[in-house]
Design a protein around this motif. Structure first.
Motif, mmCIF file in Angstrom:
data_model
loop_
_atom_site.group_PDB
_atom_site.id
_atom_site.type_symbol
_atom_site.label_atom_id
_atom_site.label_comp_id
_atom_site.label_asym_id
_atom_site.label_seq_id
_atom_site.Cartn_x
_atom_site.Cartn_y
_atom_site.Cartn_z
ATOM 1 N N PHE A 31 33.064 -7.552 -66.855
ATOM 2 C CA PHE A 31 32.180 -8.529 -66.220
ATOM 3 C C PHE A 31 30.892 -8.699 -67.034
ATOM 4 N N ILE A 32 30.307 -7.549 -67.444
ATOM 5 C CA ILE A 32 29.057 -7.609 -68.223
ATOM 6 C C ILE A 32 29.309 -8.250 -69.589
ATOM 7 N N LYS A 33 30.387 -7.822 -70.237
ATOM 8 C CA LYS A 33 30.677 -8.334 -71.590
ATOM 9 C C LYS A 33 30.953 -9.840 -71.561
ATOM 10 N N GLU A 34 31.632 -10.269 -70.503
ATOM 11 C CA GLU A 34 31.979 -11.695 -70.446
ATOM 12 C C GLU A 34 30.764 -12.551 -70.090
ATOM 13 N N ASN A 35 29.701 -11.905 -69.673
ATOM 14 C CA ASN A 35 28.482 -12.649 -69.380
ATOM 15 C C ASN A 35 27.532 -12.704 -70.569
ATOM 16 N N ASP A 84 35.655 -0.259 -65.531
ATOM 17 C CA ASP A 84 36.299 -1.097 -66.528
ATOM 18 C C ASP A 84 36.055 -2.573 -66.187
ATOM 19 N N ARG A 85 36.226 -2.844 -64.908
ATOM 20 C CA ARG A 85 36.026 -4.213 -64.430
ATOM 21 C C ARG A 85 34.554 -4.632 -64.623
ATOM 22 N N ILE A 144 25.199 -2.661 -74.801
ATOM 23 C CA ILE A 144 26.278 -2.698 -73.794
ATOM 24 C C ILE A 144 27.466 -1.862 -74.275
ATOM 25 N N ASN A 145 27.847 -2.120 -75.525
ATOM 26 C CA ASN A 145 29.021 -1.404 -76.043
ATOM 27 C C ASN A 145 28.792 0.100 -76.095
ATOM 28 N N GLU A 146 27.580 0.466 -76.512
ATOM 29 C CA GLU A 146 27.271 1.890 -76.604
ATOM 30 C C GLU A 146 27.331 2.544 -75.221
ATOM 31 N N ASN A 147 26.730 1.861 -74.234
ATOM 32 C CA ASN A 147 26.714 2.417 -72.872
ATOM 33 C C ASN A 147 28.113 2.494 -72.273
ATOM 34 N N VAL A 148 28.885 1.413 -72.493
ATOM 35 C CA VAL A 148 30.257 1.396 -71.951
ATOM 36 C C VAL A 148 31.065 2.532 -72.576
ATOM 37 N N ARG A 149 30.849 2.718 -73.895
ATOM 38 C CA ARG A 149 31.573 3.772 -74.608
ATOM 39 C C ARG A 149 31.205 5.153 -74.045
#
Lengths: 276, 294
Positions: free
Chosen positions: B47-51, B42-43, B159-164
């Motif tokens: 971290f990735i999204k905020e970059n 989650d962290r 990113i969103n797809e992978n995180v999901r």
């Protein structure tokens, strides 16, 4: 031994005479083994006593299979009853019904004023507080000392005053001659001593009825005699005792009322009938 | 003085409790590890999204003062995590650095600077999705000084797809592991209670009520649950120290609330499962008739 008994014996053993090849001593020994003492069933009643066990046309069943039917018995305070019968005849099932381990579904029955047909699961514990149950395999709590075994029963049945608990524990243990062995673990005691502990445990709450399921089954004859004397003494103190046993020599030595489980029925019997 | 048999018997009882605690702690440690992976992932996702940055290019006629004003305006927006203003001069400098081996190209331009000034906007993780980005882009473009807003739409999608996907599988796995934990702890406790079924029946036969019999078993079960959980938590702390030594950014021990919730969950699950399992197991043997115990 009475003359009458000798006469009975003569008639009873007429067809069972020892072969000629056997010595007179051996024949005498066999004769003594088979010799029934007179135990008239009328001698051990206490008609004035309060009825503790009353069964009327009761059906004793295991998993809905009837084991005994049409059971009608009454046991009063001060009476000592033997319960005899072959293995599997229903002795233990009858005792289990009396202490609420098996449900009475047909007929009527009450023990210590508890209606066995209407009793709820939650009430069974309170019925058992009125009883003392003694088993062939003692069923002590093996994870704690004798004192703790006794204390457990007291705590479980509502004793809170520690001084009174100590006093009562000492009293029951002294009564079975184990006053100095309370600190021991059950496995450190002999079979006879363990059985005496289980009797002491049964006596804690001054029960109206002692149910003993072959209490001498695992004991040598001498120790069995001691246990019998103890149980008899308890019944003489206005308590009722119902004891299942196979040991006819004990019945001969300590005659009393006999209930016999036979052919799915329970009938009153005497020693002569019992042996036959 | 205790004899050898008594000592052996007591040791046997003690070791049966100890093995229950060890089993509980190992299962909870396994569950805690998955919890830790979820927290770390989650962290990592945050971290990735905020970059992921959004470049806001300004028109040539926008003065630096106005650009800074715009930057301050953006800083006040809830979706913005941080901003960075890059002036035209800074932009050419950056280009020079990037194209170091080909300096001729930049010198070819002479004094002419074709690069616009820009503001790099890093968004809060919660807004790093396409719906929000379209809305944010639209809202920034409303400013007259803004020429265009550029961001990598496909990367955000990826990113969103992978995180999901990762979150989904982790959740499924942790759910499965929770079931395994319940089954294993329940089984361990049931076995330990099974060995005491005759004691339970004897207690019942001497007139003890069901609750009176259950109480000490539940007390011991909960105690085993607490000990097992504490051991699991200590093991998790050990793992966390190891991870922090290797990748310091992943674990911040100051995040007491986050890791407190992980440890709290481990303790709660340990106690709850122990309590329920003990209660059910003892009830089961209380309901059985003497003959059914064999």
């Amino acid at each position: 031994m009475s003359e009458e008994n000798n006469t009975d014996l003569g008639e009873g053993t007429e067809n069972e005479t020892a072969p000629e090849s056997q010595s007179t001593d051996e024949a005498e020994a066999i004769r003594k083994t088979l010799e029934p003492q007179k135990s008239p069933i009328d001698n051990f009643y206490n008609p004035e006593g309060e009825a503790i066990v009353e069964l009327k046309n009761a059906v004793i069943a295991q998993n809905a299979h009837p084991v005994l039917s049409d059971v009608s018995i009454t046991i009063r305070k001060g009476e000592f009853y033997y319960l005899i019968g072959r293995t599997g005849a229903g002795k233990s099932s009858l005792l289990k019904t009396l202490y609420g381990d098996l449900k009475l579904t047909k007929g009527e029955g009450s023990v210590a004023s508890f209606d066995l047909k209407k009793i709820k699961t939650k009430q069974v514990a309170f019925l058992r507080r009125k009883l003392g149950i003694v088993f062939q395999d003692f069923q002590l709590l093996n994870d704690r000392s004798i004192d703790d075994n006794i204390d457990f029963v007291m705590k479980a049945t509502g004793w809170t005053d520690k001084a009174k608990m100590k006093e009562r524990r000492e009293w029951v243990l002294n009564r079975v001659d184990l006053g100095t062995k309370g600190f021991k673990m059950p496995h450190e005691l002999s079979g006879g001593e363990q059985q005496r502990v289980s009797i002491a445990r049964a006596l804690i709450n001054d029960p109206d009825l002692i149910l003993a399921d072959e209490p001498t089954g695992n004991l040598d004859p001498e120790t069995s005699d001691d246990i019998m004397k103890l149980l008899r003494k308890i019944s003489e103190n206005d308590r009722a005792v119902l004891m299942a046993t196979h040991d006819y020599s004990l019945i001969r030595k300590f005659p009393s009322n006999i209930l016999k489980c036979k052919d799915g029925k329970v009938v009153e019997s005497n020693l002569e009938d019992a042996i036959i | 003085m205790q004899n050898a048999e008594e000592i052996y018997s007591k040791r046997k009882l003690k070791s049966s409790g100890q093995s229950t605690i060890v089993s509980i702690s190992l299962v909870l440690f396994m569950l805690g590890c998955i919890g830790l992976v979820i927290l770390i992932s989650d962290r990592l996702a945050v971290f990735i999204k905020e970059n992921v940055s959004m470049d806001v290019y300004l028109k040539d006629n926008v003065k630096e003062v106005n650009a800074i004003e715009l930057q301050k305006g953006l800083d006040t927006k809830g979706f913005v995590k941080s901003t960075n203003f890059i002036s035209k001069d800074q932009a050419i400098e950056n280009l020079k650095k990037d194209l170091d081996p080909d300096e001729n190209f930049v010198s070819f331009l002479g004094d002419y600077n074709p690069l616009p000034s820009s503001i790099t906007v890093n968004l809060n993780a919660a807004y790093a999705n396409n719906d929000s980005l379209v809305w944010i882009e639209k809202s920034i473009l409303e400013n007259k000084g803004v020429k265009e807003v550029v961001y990598q739409k496909s990367m955000i999608d990826m990113i969103n797809e992978n995180v999901r996907t990762i979150s989904f599988y982790l959740l499924c796995f942790s759910g499965l592991l929770l079931l395994v934990a319940i089954a294993l702890i329940n089984n361990t406790i049931r076995l330990s209670i099974y060995s005491k079924r005759f004691i339970i029946k004897t207690m019942e036969l001497v007139g003890a009520t069901h609750w009176f019999i259950k109480k000490p078993f539940i007390y011991t079960g909960v105690l085993h649950g607490i000990y097992g959980s504490l051991i699991a938590i200590l093991m998790l702390l050990g793992i966390m120290f190891l991870i922090q030594n290797e990748i310091p950014d992943l674990i911040n021990f100051r995040d007491i609330e986050l890791f407190g919730s992980l440890f709290g969950s481990v303790l709660f699950i340990g106690v709850l499962i122990s309590w329920l399992s003990t209660s059910f197991a003892v009830s089961k043997y209380l309901k059985l008739r003497t003959g059914e115990l064999y």
